[in-house]
Design a protein around this motif. Structure first.
Motif, PDB file in Angstrom:
ATOM      1  N   ALA A  24     -24.637   0.862 -13.042  1.00 16.10           N
ATOM      2  CA  ALA A  24     -25.718   0.718 -14.017  1.00 16.10           C
ATOM      3  C   ALA A  24     -25.378  -0.425 -14.971  1.00 16.10           C
ATOM      4  O   ALA A  24     -24.215  -0.817 -15.098  1.00 16.10           O
ATOM      5  CB  ALA A  24     -25.902   2.030 -14.790  1.00 16.10           C
ATOM      6  N   PRO A  25     -26.407  -0.974 -15.642  1.00 12.69           N
ATOM      7  CA  PRO A  25     -26.136  -2.050 -16.606  1.00 12.69           C
ATOM      8  C   PRO A  25     -25.112  -1.606 -17.660  1.00 12.69           C
ATOM      9  O   PRO A  25     -25.171  -0.483 -18.172  1.00 12.69           O
ATOM     10  CB  PRO A  25     -27.509  -2.307 -17.237  1.00 12.69           C
ATOM     11  CG  PRO A  25     -28.486  -1.858 -16.200  1.00 12.69           C
ATOM     12  CD  PRO A  25     -27.851  -0.679 -15.525  1.00 12.69           C
ATOM     13  N   GLY A  26     -24.165  -2.497 -17.950  1.00 12.19           N
ATOM     14  CA  GLY A  26     -23.165  -2.219 -18.972  1.00 12.19           C
ATOM     15  C   GLY A  26     -21.942  -1.492 -18.477  1.00 12.19           C
ATOM     16  O   GLY A  26     -20.982  -1.303 -19.240  1.00 12.19           O
ATOM     17  N   GLU A  27     -21.908  -1.090 -17.205  1.00  8.45           N
ATOM     18  CA  GLU A  27     -20.729  -0.418 -16.653  1.00  8.45           C
ATOM     19  C   GLU A  27     -19.792  -1.446 -16.017  1.00  8.45           C
ATOM     20  O   GLU A  27     -20.253  -2.382 -15.353  1.00  8.45           O
ATOM     21  CB  GLU A  27     -21.137   0.625 -15.618  1.00  8.45           C
ATOM     22  CG  GLU A  27     -21.905   1.798 -16.210  1.00  8.45           C
ATOM     23  CD  GLU A  27     -22.224   2.851 -15.170  1.00  8.45           C
ATOM     24  OE1 GLU A  27     -22.582   3.981 -15.565  1.00  8.45           O
ATOM     25  OE2 GLU A  27     -22.126   2.555 -13.949  1.00  8.45           O
ATOM     26  N   VAL A  28     -18.484  -1.255 -16.218  1.00  8.14           N
ATOM     27  CA  VAL A  28     -17.514  -2.221 -15.691  1.00  8.14           C
ATOM     28  C   VAL A  28     -16.294  -1.486 -15.140  1.00  8.14           C
ATOM     29  O   VAL A  28     -15.984  -0.359 -15.529  1.00  8.14           O
ATOM     30  CB  VAL A  28     -17.053  -3.230 -16.771  1.00  8.14           C
ATOM     31  CG1 VAL A  28     -18.212  -4.063 -17.276  1.00  8.14           C
ATOM     32  CG2 VAL A  28     -16.335  -2.533 -17.915  1.00  8.14           C
ATOM     33  N   VAL A  29     -15.595  -2.185 -14.249  1.00  8.55           N
ATOM     34  CA  VAL A  29     -14.268  -1.798 -13.765  1.00  8.55           C
ATOM     35  C   VAL A  29     -13.297  -2.876 -14.229  1.00  8.55           C
ATOM     36  O   VAL A  29     -13.601  -4.071 -14.123  1.00  8.55           O
ATOM     37  CB  VAL A  29     -14.243  -1.681 -12.222  1.00  8.55           C
ATOM     38  CG1 VAL A  29     -12.806  -1.514 -11.731  1.00  8.55           C
ATOM     39  CG2 VAL A  29     -15.089  -0.522 -11.770  1.00  8.55           C
ATOM     40  N   ILE A  30     -12.158  -2.472 -14.752  1.00  3.00           N
ATOM     41  CA  ILE A  30     -11.153  -3.443 -15.189  1.00  3.00           C
ATOM     42  C   ILE A  30      -9.853  -3.175 -14.446  1.00  3.00           C
ATOM     43  O   ILE A  30      -9.613  -2.060 -13.975  1.00  3.00           O
ATOM     44  CB  ILE A  30     -10.929  -3.394 -16.716  1.00  3.00           C
ATOM     45  CG1 ILE A  30     -10.317  -2.056 -17.133  1.00  3.00           C
ATOM     46  CG2 ILE A  30     -12.232  -3.648 -17.457  1.00  3.00           C
ATOM     47  CD1 ILE A  30      -9.953  -1.997 -18.622  1.00  3.00           C
ATOM     48  N   ASN A  31      -9.020  -4.207 -14.316  1.00  3.55           N
ATOM     49  CA  ASN A  31      -7.747  -3.993 -13.642  1.00  3.55           C
ATOM     50  C   ASN A  31      -6.815  -3.166 -14.538  1.00  3.55           C
ATOM     51  O   ASN A  31      -6.912  -3.187 -15.764  1.00  3.55           O
ATOM     52  CB  ASN A  31      -7.094  -5.323 -13.250  1.00  3.55           C
ATOM     53  CG  ASN A  31      -6.725  -6.186 -14.430  1.00  3.55           C
ATOM     54  OD1 ASN A  31      -7.601  -6.660 -15.135  1.00  3.55           O
ATOM     55  ND2 ASN A  31      -5.440  -6.397 -14.649  1.00  3.55           N
ATOM     56  N   ARG A  32      -5.947  -2.417 -13.923  1.00  2.00           N
ATOM     57  CA  ARG A  32      -5.129  -1.441 -14.637  1.00  2.00           C
ATOM     58  C   ARG A  32      -4.188  -2.100 -15.636  1.00  2.00           C
ATOM     59  O   ARG A  32      -3.913  -1.541 -16.703  1.00  2.00           O
ATOM     60  CB  ARG A  32      -4.340  -0.605 -13.629  1.00  2.00           C
ATOM     61  CG  ARG A  32      -3.736   0.663 -14.206  1.00  2.00           C
ATOM     62  CD  ARG A  32      -3.437   1.670 -13.115  1.00  2.00           C
ATOM     63  NE  ARG A  32      -2.587   1.108 -12.068  1.00  2.00           N
ATOM     64  CZ  ARG A  32      -2.306   1.745 -10.925  1.00  2.00           C
ATOM     65  NH1 ARG A  32      -2.825   2.942 -10.699  1.00  2.00           N
ATOM     66  NH2 ARG A  32      -1.528   1.182 -10.015  1.00  2.00           N
ATOM     67  N   GLY A  33      -3.696  -3.294 -15.321  1.00  2.00           N
ATOM     68  CA  GLY A  33      -2.821  -3.984 -16.267  1.00  2.00           C
ATOM     69  C   GLY A  33      -3.546  -4.332 -17.554  1.00  2.00           C
ATOM     70  O   GLY A  33      -2.986  -4.223 -18.649  1.00  2.00           O
ATOM     71  N   THR A  34      -4.813  -4.743 -17.444  1.00  2.00           N
ATOM     72  CA  THR A  34      -5.618  -5.037 -18.630  1.00  2.00           C
ATOM     73  C   THR A  34      -5.820  -3.788 -19.469  1.00  2.00           C
ATOM     74  O   THR A  34      -5.738  -3.821 -20.704  1.00  2.00           O
ATOM     75  CB  THR A  34      -6.979  -5.624 -18.214  1.00  2.00           C
ATOM     76  OG1 THR A  34      -6.774  -6.823 -17.472  1.00  2.00           O
ATOM     77  CG2 THR A  34      -7.840  -5.921 -19.416  1.00  2.00           C
TER      78      THR A  34
END
Length: 856
Positions: free
Chosen positions: A150-160
Motif C-alpha cells: 500500500a502507499p507509504g509502506e516500505v521494507v528496509i535492510n536490517r543493517g539500516t
C-alpha cells in the motif's frame, strides 16, 4: 661449503650470545611485516566476501536491460544513465527464453532514524527503490515482516534498521528529497548479510517509487530479466538485442553484478588498501633505518672480534656472510612472527569493524599465498638490505684492528659526504621548484621530494653536529655538567646520531606533510566561501561522502517567500557531454545566482538564459575556445543533443561550477530532481539569528536539513579533512613507535660500548640520578634533531604538495601552516624521545661500578 657452514655456526652462536642486541630489530621487522600482512589479508577477505555477497544476491538475474547512453563526469565510476520505459517489460516478456521480467527503479532516499537524524550520515550511499516480487530477481530477501503493498509502506535492510533504531511497525520520514512519511512493514537482507556494507536501502511499492524517484511515471532505472530453463545468460542477451529500441542495451547479470560490486566495494577497497599499503611502506622505511643502525653499531662493537677472525684466517667473504646470516635469521624469525601478528590484526579488525558501524562481511579470513609470501620476502629483504653496508664494513676490518682497545663507533661526517649532500639538495630543490612553480607537475614534484629526502639522509651526519650543538646549548646552563655530557655523547658519532634520528624524521615529516596539506585545504575552502558566497545562511546537502538524497527543489521557493528573506536560490546538479567531454552542470536560476554569489567579472548577462542559453566559467571558456555569443553542443543521457548559446562568461566558479543552465533547460533531461545547496540572503535590517531561525522553521517541513551561517558552512565543507587527519595520525603512530624503539635500541647498544666510561663517571662522583638524566637528555637531543628535521622536511613537502595540487580551476589554493598543530607534533616528538631514553637510562644507572670499570 665448509666456510659457509663455519659462517652459519658463527652467526648462530653470536645471536645466542647477544640476542638482546637484536631485540629492537626483531620488533621493528615484526611490526612492519604484521602491518603489511594484515593489510593484504584484510583486503583479500573483504574482496572475497563482497564477491560472494553480490554473487548470492544477484544469482537469479540473468540479464539487465538499461539505457546505453551514459555520461561520465570526472570522479564518477559508472556515470549517469537515462531511465528506460517500463513499457519495454511486456515486449521483453514475449521474447523466447524469458521466464520473468521486473522493472527496477532506483534513486536516492535517506531514512530518518528514531533519534531524528538521517541514517548513514554523509558517508555511504543511501538508496531507495521499488520492491520486486519475484524473489529470484530481487537481490534482497525478506528476513522479517512482509513486502510493501500500500502507499507509504516500505521494507528496509536490517543493517539500516539496527543503525537507525527502527523496527517493523515504526513510522518515519524518507527524504526523496521531498519528505515522505512511511511505515516499515518488513526487514530485508542482501546476499545473506544485513546490507551492502553501510549502504542503506528502502524499498516501496512500484507506484510510490515512480511517484517519488522518477521524473514521470512509466520509467525505471533498469529492467531485470530471468531466463527460462536451458537458456544461458549470453543466449538471453543475444535474444533480447533485436527487440530493444535504439539507445537501450542488454548485458548479462554477471556483468551487471560485477559493475555494482565495483561501484560499492571496488573503489572503496582500492583506495583503502592502497592507503594502508602506502603506510606499510612508510613503516618499513622507518624500520630500515632502525635496523641499519643496529647492525652498524653491532659491527663497530665487534671490530676486535672480526679482526681476530681475520687474523685466524677468515676471509672477507666469511665475515660478510656471517653478518648477513645474522640479519637473515633475525629477518626470517621476525617476519614469521609478523605473519602471525598480521593474521591476528585482520581477525581483530573483522571483529572490530561491526562494533564501530562498518559491518565486515561474515566468513573465514581469506589468506592467499601472496599475502604470506610477499610480507615474508619483504621482511627478510628489508633486514638484509639494512645490514648490507655494515656487513661490507665488517668484511673490510683489518687483522691489526685486534690490537685496538676501543671498539666504539666515533665516525664523523666527511667532506665528500657534505659535498655530495649539498649537490643532491640543490638538484632536488631545482626539481621541486620546477615541478611546483614553473611546469606544474605532480610527478616532477614527487621526484624532487624523493631527492630531497635522500639529500636529508646524506647530509644528516653533517647537520647533526651543528644541530645538536645548537639544540643542546641551553643544557649547559640548565643542567650543568650533566647537560654538557649529554650533548657531547650525542656529538660523539654524528653518523650514528643522524641515522638514529632519520627514522623519527621520516615519521614526523609525513605527519607534518599531511598536517600542512590539511590546513591548506581548510584555508582554501574558507577562502572560497569568503570570496564567492555572498549570502547570509546556507542550506546544504552533505559535502563529504556519498550519503544523503539532496534538498527538495521546493524548499528554495518556500524560503524565498519568507518576509525576512531577500533572495533564496537553489543549486541543483546535472550532467552532459560538452563538446564530447562529460561535465557537471549547475541547474539554477542564473539571474538570482548573481545576488547570492560573487561571480567576479561577468561578460554578457546571466538574465534571459532561457531553454537554450548557458553561462560558462572563464577557465572552461578558455579551454574550449568559447566566448559570449559562441555555441556549445551538449549531449544528454537521453540521447538528445542541443546547441546552447553562451550568454555569459564569469570569473569565479568555486561554488557555482563551470557550466550554468536554467531549470527549464534541464527539465526534459533530468532524473530525480534535487538541490545540493540553497543560498539565502536576508533583507536589510534582519539579524542573522532571526533570519536563520525563520529559515530553519520552514526547512523543518522538508526533511529538517541543516541551516548554517557562512562560517558554519565553510567549516562543514572542510569537515572531512579532520577525519582524514585522524586516520593518518593513527596509521603513522606505528612508524613513530618503531622510530622510538630504534632510539631506545641505539642508546642501549651505545651504553654497552661505553660501560667502562660510565663506571668511571660513577667512580668520580656522578650519582645515579645524574647518570639517568644524562642518558635521557641524550635521547631528547637525538629526538629533537629528528623532530626538527622532520618538521622542516614535512613543511617543505607540504608546500610542494599544495603547489603541485593547483589544478586548472580558478580556485586559489592557499598554503597554510597550522602553528598550534605543528607545535603539538614537535612536543610529542621530543616527549617521545624522553620516553625512549627511560629504560636505557634505568639500566645504565643500575650498573655495578667496579664491574663497569673492569669491562672492556
Amino acid at each position: 661449503m665448509t666456510s659457509t657452514r663455519a659462517s652459519v655456526r658463527l652467526s648462530i652462536s653470536s645471536l645466542r650470545a647477544h640476542k638482546r642486541r637484536f631485540a629492537g630489530t626483531f620488533v621493528a621487522v615484526l611490526l612492519g611485516v604484521a602491518f603489511l600482512t594484515g593489510t593484504l589479508v584484510m583486503g583479500d577477505t573483504l574482496r572475497a566476501s563482497f564477491d560472494t555477497m553480490f554473487g548470492n544476491a544477484t544469482a537469479g538475474t540473468d540479464a539487465v536491460v538499461r539505457s546505453s547512453n551514459v555520461v561520465t563526469v570526472a570522479g564518477e565510476s559508472q556515470g549517469t544513465r537515462q531511465p528506460v520505459s517500463t513499457g519495454l517489460a511486456k515486449r521483453i516478456e514475449q521474447t523466447p527464453g524469458v521466464a520473468a521480467v521486473a522493472p527496477d527503479i532506483q534513486g536516492a532516499g535517506q531514512l530518518i532514524g528514531s533519534d531524528g537524524k538521517p541514517v548513514g550520515g554523509q558517508g555511504p550511499p543511501t538508496l531507495a527503490g521499488n520492491w520486486i516480487d519475484d524473489p529470484k530477481l530481487n537481490p534482497y530477501r525478506l528476513a522479517a515482516g512482509r513486502a510493501p503493498s500500500a502507499p507509504g509502506e516500505v521494507v528496509i535492510n536490517r543493517g539500516t534498521a539496527d543503525r537507525g533504531g527502527l523496527g517493523i511497525g515504526d513510522t518515519t520520514v524518507l527524504r526523496t528529497p521531498d519528505p515522505v512519511h512511511v511505515t516499515i512493514v518488513g526487514l530485508a537482507t542482501f546476499g545473506g548479510q544485513d546490507g551492502m556494507g553501510q549502504v542503506t536501502y528502502t524499498a516501496m511499492t512500484q507506484a510510490d517509487a515512480e511517484k517519488y524517484l522518477t521524473p514521470k511515471p512509466g520509467e525505471a532505472s533498469t529492467i531485470q530479466v530471468r531466463a527460462g530453463p536451458g537458456t544461458s545468460q549470453q543466449e538471453l542477451v543475444d535474444a533480447l538485442r533485436p527487440v530493444l529500441p535504439k539507445g537501450v542495451e542488454a548485458i548479462t547479470g554477471q556483468a551487471s553484478a560485477a559493475e555494482n560490486r565495483d561501484m560499492i566495494s571496488g573503489a572503496f577497497l582500492s583506495v583503502f588498501t592502497t592507503l594502508l599499503l602506502v603506510f606499510s611502506g612508510i613503516v618499513l622505511l622507518v624500520a630500515t633505518f632502525s635496523i641499519h643502525n643496529t647492525f652498524a653499531i653491532v659491527v663497530a662493537q665487534r671490530t676486535r672480534e672480526n679482526a681476530l677472525l681475520r687474523a685466524l684466517g677468515a676471509s672477507r667473504r666469511q665475515v660478510v656472510g656471517s653478518t648477513l646470516v645474522e640479519a637473515a635469521a633475525v629477518g626470517v624469525i621476525a617476519s614469521a612472527a609478523g605473519l602471525a601478528g598480521g593474521i591476528g590484526i585482520a581477525a581483530g579488525l573483522q571483529a572490530l569493524f561491526p562494533a564501530v558501524g562498518f559491518p565486515f562481511p561474515e566468513g573465514a579470513l581469506v589468506i592467499s599465498a601472496v599475502s604470506l609470501l610477499l610480507p615474508l620476502a619483504v621482511g627478510v629483504l628489508v633486514c638484509l638490505g639494512s645490514a648490507l653496508l655494515p656487513a661490507v664494513r665488517a668484511g673490510r676490518t683489518a687483522p691489526l684492528a685486534a690490537l685496538r682497545e676501543s671498539a666504539a663507533d666515533d665516525s664523523a661526517a666527511s667532506r665528500a659526504r657534505a659535498l655530495a649532500g649539498l649537490v643532491l639538495l640543490v638538484a632536488s630543490l631545482g626539481t621541486i621548484l620546477t615541478g611546483a612553480l614553473a611546469d606544474v607537475s605532480v610527478w616532477l614534484s614527487a621526484a624532487g621530494a624523493v631527492s630531497a629526502l635522500a639529500a636529508f639522509v646524506v647530509l644528516g651526519p653533517v647537520a647533526s653536529s651543528y644541530a645538536v650543538r645548537f639544540l643542546g646549548a641551553p643544557l649547559d646552563r640548565l643542567r650543568g655538567v650533566t647537560g654538557r655530557l649529554a650533548r657531547r655523547n650525542a656529538l660523539r658519532s654524528p653518523r650514528r646520531t643522524a641515522s638514529t634520528a632519520t627514522a623519527l624524521m621520516i615519521g614526523v615529516a609525513v605527519v607534518c606533510l599531511f598536517t600542512v596539506f590539511g590546513a591548506s585545504l581548510k584555508a582554501t575552502m574558507n577562502g572560497a566561501v569568503d570570496r564567492s558566497f555572498a549570502g547570509d545562511v546556507a542550506i546544504s546537502a552533505p559535502a563529504f561522502g556519498a550519503g544523503g538524497s539532496g534538498l527538495s527543489p521546493r524548499l528554495a521557493p518556500a524560503v524565498d517567500r519568507l518576509p525576512e528573506v531577500a533572495t533564496a536560490v537553489g543549486l541543483g546538479k546535472g550532467v552532459a557531454e560538452v563538446d564530447g567531454a562529460g561535465r557537471a552542470l549547475t541547474v539554477t536560476d542564473p539571474a538570482a545566482l548573481g545576488r547570492v554569489f560573487d561571480l567576479g567579472r561577468v561578460d554578457g548577462s546571466l538574465k534571459g538564459l532561457g531553454v537554450n542559453g548557458i553561462a560558462v566559467s572563464d577557465i572552461e571558456a578558455g579551454k574550449r575556445g568559447l566566448h559570449t555569443g559562441s555555441t556549445a553542443r551538449l549531449a544528454f543521457t537521453d540521447g538528445t543533443q542541443q546547441n546552447f548559446t553562451v550568454r555569459a562568461v564569469y570569473d569565479r566558479s568555486e561554488l557555482a561550477g563551470d557550466y550554468v543552465i536554467t531549470r527549464l533547460a534541464w527539465a526534459p533531461h533530468r532524473a530525480q530532481d534535487s538541490d545540493s545547496l540553497i543560498a539565502v540572503s536576508f533583507k536589510p535590517g534582519v539579524a542573522t539569528a532571526v533570519g536563520k531561525a525563520a529559515v530553519a522553521k520552514t526547512a523543518a517541513a522538508y526533511g529538517n536539513p541543516d541551516v548554517q551561517t557562512r562560517s558554519e558552512y565553510a567549516q562543514s565543507s572542510a569537515g572531512g579533512i579532520d577525519m582524514m587527519l585522524t586516520l593518518v595520525y593513527a596509521l603513522l603512530a606505528l612508524a613513530v613507535l618503531i622510530a622510538l624503539l630504534g632510539i631506545a635500541n641505539t642508546l642501549t647498544l651505545a651504553l654497552h660500548e661505553r660501560t667502562r666510561e660510565l663506571g668511571l663517571l660513577r667512580a668520580v662522583g656522578q650519582t645515579r640520578s645524574q647518570l639517568r638524566s644524562m642518558v635521557r637528555w641524550e635521547s631528547v637531543l637525538v629526538a629533537a634533531f629528528g623532530t626538527a628535521g622532520g618538521l622542516l622536511l614535512g613543511g617543505v613537502l607540504g608546500w610542494v604538495l599544495v603547489e603541485a595540487s593547483v589544478g586548472t580551476g580558478d580556485t586559489a589554493f592557499a598554503f597554510a601552516l597550522p602553528p598550534l598543530r605543528l607545535l603539538v607534533v614537535a612536543l610529542v616528538g621530543i616527549t617521545a624521545g624522553a620516553l625512549a631514553g627511560w629504560r636505557p637510562a634505568r639500566r645504565a644507572a643500575r650498573l655495578d661500578v667496579l664491574r663497569a670499570i673492569a669491562a672492556e
